[in-house]
Every structure is written in structure tokens, then in C-alpha cells.
Design a protein around this motif. Structure first.
Motif, short mmCIF file in Angstrom:
data_model
loop_
_atom_site.label_atom_id
_atom_site.label_comp_id
_atom_site.label_asym_id
_atom_site.label_seq_id
_atom_site.Cartn_x
_atom_site.Cartn_y
_atom_site.Cartn_z
N UNK A 173 23.19 24.02 64.59
CA UNK A 173 23.05 24.55 63.24
C UNK A 173 21.98 25.64 63.16
N UNK A 174 20.91 25.46 63.95
CA UNK A 174 19.84 26.47 63.96
C UNK A 174 20.37 27.81 64.47
N UNK A 209 22.38 33.37 63.44
CA UNK A 209 23.43 34.37 63.65
C UNK A 209 24.01 34.86 62.33
N UNK A 210 24.20 33.94 61.37
CA UNK A 210 24.74 34.37 60.08
C UNK A 210 23.78 35.35 59.39
N UNK A 211 22.49 35.15 59.58
CA UNK A 211 21.48 36.02 58.96
C UNK A 211 21.08 37.18 59.86
N UNK A 212 21.72 37.26 61.03
CA UNK A 212 21.41 38.30 62.01
C UNK A 212 19.94 38.32 62.40
N UNK A 213 19.35 37.15 62.37
CA UNK A 213 17.98 37.00 62.83
C UNK A 213 16.91 37.44 61.86
N UNK A 214 17.29 37.89 60.68
CA UNK A 214 16.30 38.35 59.70
C UNK A 214 15.72 37.14 58.95
N UNK A 215 14.40 37.01 58.94
CA UNK A 215 13.77 35.79 58.40
C UNK A 215 14.12 35.48 56.94
N UNK A 227 19.65 31.22 53.26
CA UNK A 227 20.72 30.32 53.69
C UNK A 227 20.26 28.87 53.64
N UNK A 228 19.08 28.59 54.20
CA UNK A 228 18.58 27.22 54.25
C UNK A 228 18.25 26.68 52.86
N UNK A 229 17.69 27.54 52.01
CA UNK A 229 17.34 27.12 50.65
C UNK A 229 18.59 26.81 49.83
N UNK A 248 12.99 37.70 70.61
CA UNK A 248 13.43 36.32 70.39
C UNK A 248 14.74 36.29 69.59
N UNK A 249 14.86 37.20 68.63
CA UNK A 249 16.11 37.27 67.86
C UNK A 249 17.27 37.61 68.78
N UNK A 250 17.06 38.56 69.67
CA UNK A 250 18.12 38.98 70.60
C UNK A 250 18.55 37.81 71.49
N UNK A 251 17.58 37.01 71.92
CA UNK A 251 17.92 35.87 72.78
C UNK A 251 18.76 34.84 72.02
#
Length: 430
Positions: A83-84, A89-95, A101-103, A209-212
């Protein structure tokens, strides 16, 4: 108030200061406070351990144990990692989109489940997301627990105080949904905007880290497909039973502990290993807090505060509504909102009966909104808050009382303030 009541208040205030300042660990402070309440006679064994109004809420404790066991087994399947990665991926790594999404997931889930169950399921995913992206976990966890308290306000079953109000008032599930869901949707949108501002310093990410994470495959995270299938079946049955508990005549606590023990039995895992993941110190803290608040109930402190607040309006419905909303939010920030609502409900019932018009039901909604949203104000204002702080501490991401509360006071003040014009337009305009 009597001398005993004043001493009870003094002990509660001292313990509250110790918890807030963290001079003493919150578990030690709560247990010491509970012990003193028993020693001075503000409560006794009968009230502390067996009274549903002023004792340890065993339904909450047992529900937590059952859900913590389920979460502990799920953690060993790789589901949270799956799920993480999916959320990132759905957020394209943007915080910030990750937080949104989580909220939203948390708020929606909390309207159908109780908010404690929701945060138990979402918090482990959040910790993994933050770890993968190199983000501070505290802002994400704080946002989610606040979203759970906001989302839980929308329905009769979303927050325990609403269940108490429904039983005292006779209001139906559809009435709760009709009145509270619209304002909750507004509050959720406002809250997402507040998150962008309040937690703006947490939205810096490491592109490497986002790319990984973006290069990872979700399916590779699942380590035990058989156990995952069994766990999801048991979880689905538990959640369905939660939703249908009034039809099945089974308390949520019974459903949770049966589900947890059933999953533990069929998982083939070592019970000693699984139960080490149960937040025992959080459960003990709850027990101490319940006993202390119960002492305030027994000595009449909460009832006197509630009666003084409502009596100050001298029967004016709009004034009573605003004062009840504000007083409920304030008191629910200091004591757990469950015993507060249980104490306040008979008073509100008398006020609604004295008004004698359908418009008088606005007082029930003021009580619900104040108690549910006021739980966001401090780190111990709602059960979900305490659970998340315990999970964070266990994961080495400690959230202090004031770190939570400095955001909670702002969120509570704004959300409660928005409820005032909503109730006015709905019940007093025209």
C-alpha cells in the motif's frame, strides 16, 4: 463543589501538566493519578473497573487488543509495504499529494468504521511511506488522526460519542448522515488546505528516493500470499460485523477480539511474537486515564461544568447551541469525549424536551460536533490520538504532547468556528 471534588480536580490538573510537559512518562503519570484517585476515595474498585459510566471502558481496551493483533499479523504479509508503494506511485512521489491520499482514505474509512480502527490500519502504511521517501512521519500521522476524528463525525457509527447521542436522543443513522455529512465534507476540504499550510516544511522530498520507489513493483512487497488472503478475509468479516453490529447484536469489542484471536489461530505464527506488537503501554495509559476521568464524573465535576455552561444562556436556544458547541469542544480537549458525552447527554435531553420544538434537536448536533471535533485539540483529546502517539513512539518517531497540540488547537478552533454558521443557517435562518 465538595472538598473531595476540588482535590480530584487538583490531582487531574497535576497529572495533565506532567503529561503535557513530559516531565514524567505519560503512562507513569496516568497510573499514578489513577492510584491517587482510588486512595482518596474519588472512585473505588466498583466504579473504576466495572462501571460503564465512570470506569475503565473495557469495550475500547478489548477492541484495541483485537485490532492490534489483526494489524500485527497483516504486518507480516507485506500488505503495508504494498500500500505504501501504491500511494507513492499514485502521487508520483510528491509529499503533499501523498498526504492528501492518506488523509482522504482515513476520513472516508473513519465514517464507516470507528476512528481507532482506522488509524491502526493506516498508521503502519504511513510510517513506511515516510521511511521510503525520507519524510518526517509526525506531520503525516498528526494529519491522519485529525482526519479520522473529522471523518468519524459524519455518521452514527463513526465516533463512539455519536453512538451515545443516538441512544439518548433516538436520532437515526440517516438523520446523522443528513445533518453531519455535509459539514464534514466542508471541514475536510478546509482541513486539506490547512495541512498544506501547517505542515509546509514537511513537503521537501529526496528525488533519488522517489525514483527508487517509483521503480519498485507493488506485488514484490507481498511476502506471504496465503497469510495475506486469510488475513483479508478475517478483516473483511470483522469490518462487516462492525457495520452490522446493531443487527447482529454483537459489540464491536467482541467482534474485534474474536477476529483477532481467530486470525492468530489460523495464521500459524508464534503467538508470543505477534503479541509483542500489541501497544500494551498505550492500553495501560488508557486504563489510567479512564479511571481519572471517571473520578471527575463520580465527584460531579463534569456534570457541574456542563450544567453551568448550559445554564448561562437562560433558555435561549441559539445562545445555548453556541455555548454547548464551544464548551463541548473545550472539555473534550481535556478529558476523553466518551465519558463527557455520557454525562452531558441527560442534560441535553432535558434542554431539548424543555424547548419542545423540532428545532431543539440542534442541541444534539452541537454536542456531537463539539465533542468529536474538540478531540483534535490535544494529544489526549480522543482515543485515536493516544493510539497514534503510541504507534509513533514504538516506531522511534516520537510525537510530543505539544507537537500534536500546537496543530490541534488551530485545527479545532477553525473547524468548530465553521460549524457555528452552518448550524445557524440550517436551524435558525428563516
Amino acid at each position: 463543589m465538595t472538598t473531595l471534588a476540588w482535590v480530584t480536580v487538583a490531582i487531574f490538573v497535576i497529572v495533565y501538566v506532567l503529561i503535557a510537559t513530559e516531565w514524567v512518562h505519560r503512562v507513569a503519570a496516568a497510573l499514578a493519578g489513577a492510584m491517587l484517585m482510588l486512595l482518596i476515595g474519588a472512585t473505588d474498585a466498583e466504579h473504576a473497573f466495572f462501571s460503564p459510566e465512570s470506569g475503565v471502558d473495557w469495550n475500547v481496551i478489548v477492541l484495541l487488543i483485537g485490532m492490534m493483533i489483526i494489524v500485527a499479523v497483516l504486518r507480516r504479509t507485506g500488505l503495508f509495504e504494498y500500500l505504501a508503494i501504491w500511494a507513492v506511485k499514485r502521487a508520483r512521489g510528491r509529499p503533499y499529494p501523498v498526504l492528501v491520499i492518506l488523509v482522504v482514505i482515513t476520513a472516508v474509512a473513519s465514517s464507516g468504521l470507528d476512528n481507532v480502527t482506522t488509524v491502526l490500519l493506516v498508521a503502519p502504511v504511513t510510517l513506511l511511506v515516510c521511511d521510503r521517501l525520507g519524510l518526517p512521519a509526525a506531520p503525516f500521522l498528526i494529519a491522519e488522526v485529525m482526519a479520522s476524528n473529522i471523518g468519524g463525525t459524519a455518521t452514527l457509527i463513526g465516533d463512539p460519542p455519536n453512538i451515545i447521542i443516538a441512544s439518548k436522543s433516538g436520532l437515526t443513522f440517516n438523520e446523522f448522515l443528513n445533518v453531519l455529512a455535509p459539514i464534514v465534507l466542508i471541514l475536510l476540504v478546509v482541513f486539506l488546505g490547512l495541512c498544506r499550510w501547517l505542515f509546509r516544511h514537511a513537503f521537501r522530498h529526496d528525488t533519488a528516493k522517489v525514483a527508487r520507489v517509483m521503480a519498485m513493483r507493488e506485488r514484490d512487497a507481498i511476502t506471504d500470499p496465503r497469510l495475506l488472503t486469510v488475513s483479508l478475509i478475517v478483516l473483511a468479516l470483522v469490518l462487516a460485523a462492525f457495520t452490522l453490529h446493531t443487527v447482529l447484536h454483537l459489540e464491536p469489542a467482541v467482534v474485534a477480539i474474536v477476529g483477532g484471536l481467530l486470525l492468530l489461530a489460523v495464521s500459524r505464527l508464534d503467538p508470543d511474537e505477534v503479541t509483542t506488537d500489541v501497544e500494551w503501554h498505550t492500553l495501560v495509559f488508557f486504563a489510567g486515564l479512564f479511571i481519572m476521568v471517571g473520578a471527575l464524573v463520580n465527584t460531579g465535576v463534569i456534570a457541574q461544568l456542563s450544567q453551568a455552561a448550559t445554564g448561562a444562556t437562560e433558555g435561549r436556544l441559539w445562545g445555548t447551541t453556541v455555548l454547548l458547541l464551544g464548551a463541548s469542544a473545550t472539555l473534550s480537549a481535556i478529558v476523553d469525549n466518551i465519558p463527557y458525552v455520557a454525562t452531558m447527554s441527560p442534560i441535553v435531553a432535558d434542554l431539548v424536551h424543555a424547548d419542545g420544538t423540532p428545532q431543539g434537536n440542534v442541541l444534539w448536533w452541537a454536542l456531537a460536533l463539539g465533542a468529536d471535533l474538540g478531540g483534535n485539540a490535544t494529544a489526549i483529546g480522543a482515543s485515536a490520538n493516544v493510539v497514534v502517539l503510541g504507534i509513533a513512539e514504538r516506531a522511534g518517531k516520537k510525537i510530543t504532547f505539544w507537537e500534536f497540540t500546537k496543530y490541534g488547537l488551530i485545527v479545532t478552533a477553525i473547524t468548530v468556528a465553521i460549524c457555528i454558521p452552518y448550524l445557524y443557517l440550517r436551524y435558525f435562518q428563516g
